[in-house]
Design a protein around this motif. Structure first.
Motif, PDB file in Angstrom:
ATOM      1  N   UNK A 322     -19.938  34.146  -1.275  1.00  0.00           N
ATOM      2  CA  UNK A 322     -21.020  33.318  -1.133  1.00  0.00           C
ATOM      3  C   UNK A 322     -21.810  33.162  -2.401  1.00  0.00           C
ATOM      4  N   UNK A 323     -21.856  34.127  -3.356  1.00  0.00           N
ATOM      5  CA  UNK A 323     -22.375  33.960  -4.986  1.00  0.00           C
ATOM      6  C   UNK A 323     -21.249  32.681  -5.353  1.00  0.00           C
ATOM      7  N   UNK A 324     -20.612  32.202  -4.987  1.00  0.00           N
ATOM      8  CA  UNK A 324     -19.441  31.846  -5.919  1.00  0.00           C
ATOM      9  C   UNK A 324     -19.586  30.216  -5.594  1.00  0.00           C
ATOM     10  N   UNK A 325     -19.436  30.134  -3.762  1.00  0.00           N
ATOM     11  CA  UNK A 325     -19.371  28.641  -3.184  1.00  0.00           C
ATOM     12  C   UNK A 325     -21.048  28.475  -3.749  1.00  0.00           C
ATOM     13  N   UNK A 326     -21.971  29.275  -4.099  1.00  0.00           N
ATOM     14  CA  UNK A 326     -23.539  28.704  -4.579  1.00  0.00           C
ATOM     15  C   UNK A 326     -23.721  27.835  -5.788  1.00  0.00           C
ATOM     16  N   UNK A 327     -22.545  28.741  -6.420  1.00  0.00           N
ATOM     17  CA  UNK A 327     -22.371  27.851  -8.023  1.00  0.00           C
ATOM     18  C   UNK A 327     -21.692  26.815  -7.910  1.00  0.00           C
ATOM     19  N   UNK A 328     -21.020  26.987  -7.302  1.00  0.00           N
ATOM     20  CA  UNK A 328     -19.718  25.237  -7.270  1.00  0.00           C
ATOM     21  C   UNK A 328     -20.358  24.781  -6.343  1.00  0.00           C
ATOM     22  N   UNK A 329     -20.529  24.664  -4.977  1.00  0.00           N
ATOM     23  CA  UNK A 329     -20.657  23.413  -4.789  1.00  0.00           C
ATOM     24  C   UNK A 329     -21.844  22.664  -4.553  1.00  0.00           C
ATOM     25  N   UNK A 330     -22.628  22.859  -5.140  1.00  0.00           N
ATOM     26  CA  UNK A 330     -23.911  22.149  -5.131  1.00  0.00           C
ATOM     27  C   UNK A 330     -23.572  21.066  -6.630  1.00  0.00           C
ATOM     28  N   UNK A 331     -23.038  21.886  -7.360  1.00  0.00           N
ATOM     29  CA  UNK A 331     -22.667  21.020  -8.766  1.00  0.00           C
ATOM     30  C   UNK A 331     -21.543  20.112  -8.631  1.00  0.00           C
ATOM     31  N   UNK A 332     -20.693  20.299  -8.125  1.00  0.00           N
ATOM     32  CA  UNK A 332     -18.769  20.220  -7.889  1.00  0.00           C
ATOM     33  C   UNK A 332     -18.165  21.154  -8.521  1.00  0.00           C
ATOM     34  N   UNK A 333     -18.251  21.887  -9.125  1.00  0.00           N
ATOM     35  CA  UNK A 333     -17.717  22.946  -9.820  1.00  0.00           C
ATOM     36  C   UNK A 333     -16.092  22.963  -9.535  1.00  0.00           C
ATOM     37  N   UNK A 334     -15.003  23.120  -9.995  1.00  0.00           N
ATOM     38  CA  UNK A 334     -14.201  23.702  -9.707  1.00  0.00           C
ATOM     39  C   UNK A 334     -14.139  24.987  -9.153  1.00  0.00           C
ATOM     40  N   UNK A 335     -13.573  25.488  -8.433  1.00  0.00           N
ATOM     41  CA  UNK A 335     -13.118  26.761  -8.203  1.00  0.00           C
ATOM     42  C   UNK A 335     -11.635  27.124  -8.776  1.00  0.00           C
ATOM     43  N   UNK A 336     -11.365  28.470  -9.196  1.00  0.00           N
ATOM     44  CA  UNK A 336     -10.036  28.414  -9.612  1.00  0.00           C
ATOM     45  C   UNK A 336      -9.733  29.993 -10.153  1.00  0.00           C
ATOM     46  N   UNK A 337      -8.810  30.694  -9.368  1.00  0.00           N
ATOM     47  CA  UNK A 337      -8.786  32.159  -9.931  1.00  0.00           C
ATOM     48  C   UNK A 337      -7.323  32.270 -11.233  1.00  0.00           C
TER      49      UNK A 337
END
Length: 394
Positions: A322-337
């Motif tokens: 939930x925290x990762x999504x809250x950071x990434x989604x509004x800003x369009x940041x990619x998510x990666x392992x």
């Protein structure tokens, strides 16, 4: 803010840097890292931050008070130690960015509704006492002081002679941890993104392989009469490479000790350290088991013996989704392992909701003097961290 970041970065640049290689030697509790700790204390004092330290060498500088029952704290930061001959950005980038973020928040007129801490964890790299994320493991209780106090560095100095030990209350009241780190890979570069968010960390660990044979004369001993542990080690290193490639995982023998270490003598012992990483706990277990099995098979043919001992193992970690999504989604940041271990993984495993921000590394090289990042990307990372902390503090 840009001037502050660049000034701080320039202050750190010469500390612990090798004139020969350009790499950094900032091993825990030795001269260079101690100088960085003093620098951190000066920076904290200049900002009016309240510094707290535990018996393991971990430090947190708090802004807006300290956490309590009525105010869960937000923690950011990273580490100041390096691998042997390491890069400039791994660790210190997160610390300098955290200080710059505090400056940026003040410039924005943010009054924190709960305390914000800048944390520096000791011995994250495991370059001196052999256990990665040692400080955060001790602070969270993932590793007990009784088990850690006897760890020794390469000169035989025990950890118990370097730090006071005991227990730690440094993380009491911490409700969220956000670590900014240079990416140790080329994921962001390939996505053409200066900043990203981590989804999780691969399972990883370190194993010591002791190969034992018979010391003898390098000239007079026939090849067929030898019990040479170096040969067994060499074939095991090749087996590790092959097994990791087949499984799509990671395996590296990067450290070696040989006895008696003479040019004209067959060794009696070769000790080698395996760093292995897998996408899942099961994948890592299977990889190490395959390497160890081939080592034992080869030892049987060479007339040698092999013993394997795990020195530190960390399971796969998924950061708070939930925290990762809250950071990434509004800003369009990619998510990666990531395949690299971090203190953030230790805190997440201890039940503290945690997120990681990555700053682009244009070459992907890390744990090397060639590690790099563009100033513009670092400043983008500072802005990203400032934005994230502002949201969390409000």
């Amino acid at each position: 803010m840009p001037d502050d970041f660049e000034r701080m970065w320039a202050d750190l640049a010469p500390v612990g840097r090798s004139a020969e290689t350009g790499g950094y030697f900032r091993q825990p509790f030795l001269a260079a890292e101690t100088e960085l700790r003093a620098w951190l204390a000066e920076q904290a004092a200049a900002r009016g931050l309240a510094v707290r330290e535990d018996g393991f060498g971990n430090v947190v500088a708090w802004w807006g008070g300290v956490p309590g029952d009525d105010a869960r704290g937000v923690l950011t930061g990273s580490h100041l130690d390096s691998v042997l001959d390491g890069g400039a950005y791994d660790g210190p980038l997160g610390v300098v960015s955290a200080l710059a973020a505090v400056d940026g928040l003040r410039e924005r007129g943010v009054a924190p509704a709960r305390p914000l801490g800048i944390g520096v964890f000791a011995e994250e790299e495991g370059s001196r006492f052999g256990v990665a994320c040692l400080g955060s493991r001790l602070a969270t209780g993932a590793l007990s002081w009784d088990d850690a106090r006897g760890l020794r560095d390469r000169s035989g100095v025990p950890l118990g002679d370097v730090v006071a030990g005991g227990t730690s209350a440094l993380l009491d009241g911490v409700g969220t941890f956000v670590e900014l780190h240079v990416e140790q890979g080329r994921g962001l570069d390939q996505l053409d993104a200066p900043v990203g968010v981590a989804s999780g960390i691969w399972s990883h660990g370190r194993w010591r392989y002791d190969f034992r044979g018979d010391a003898d004369h390098a000239g007079t001993t026939r090849m067929e009469d030898r019990a040479d542990p170096m040969l067994t080690y060499a074939m095991t290193a090749l087996a590790a490479n092959k097994q990791a490639r087949i499984a799509g995982q990671r395996a590296t023998f990067g450290r070696l000790e040989v006895a008696p270490n003479g040019t004209n003598a067959i060794p009696s012992r070769v000790s080698a350290w395996l760093d292995a990483r897998g996408a899942t706990d099961a994948a890592l277990e299977e990889l190490v088991a395959a390497v160890s099995r081939q080592a034992a098979d080869r030892a049987g043919r060479d007339g040698t013996r092999v013993e394997v001992a795990a020195e530190s193992v960390s399971g796969a970690v998924a950061f708070d989704p939930a925290l990762a999504a809250a950071l990434a989604e509004p800003r369009g940041w990619p998510v990666l392992a990531t395949q690299a271990g971090h203190d953030a993984g230790v805190l997440q495993a201890a039940g503290i909701p945690t997120a990681m921000l990555f700053v682009r590394n244009p070459t992907g090289v890390s744990h090397s003097p060639a590690e790099s990042a563009l100033v513009s990307d670092c400043l983008a990372g500072v802005t990203a961290l400032t934005d994230v902390l502002e949201d969390l503090l409000r």
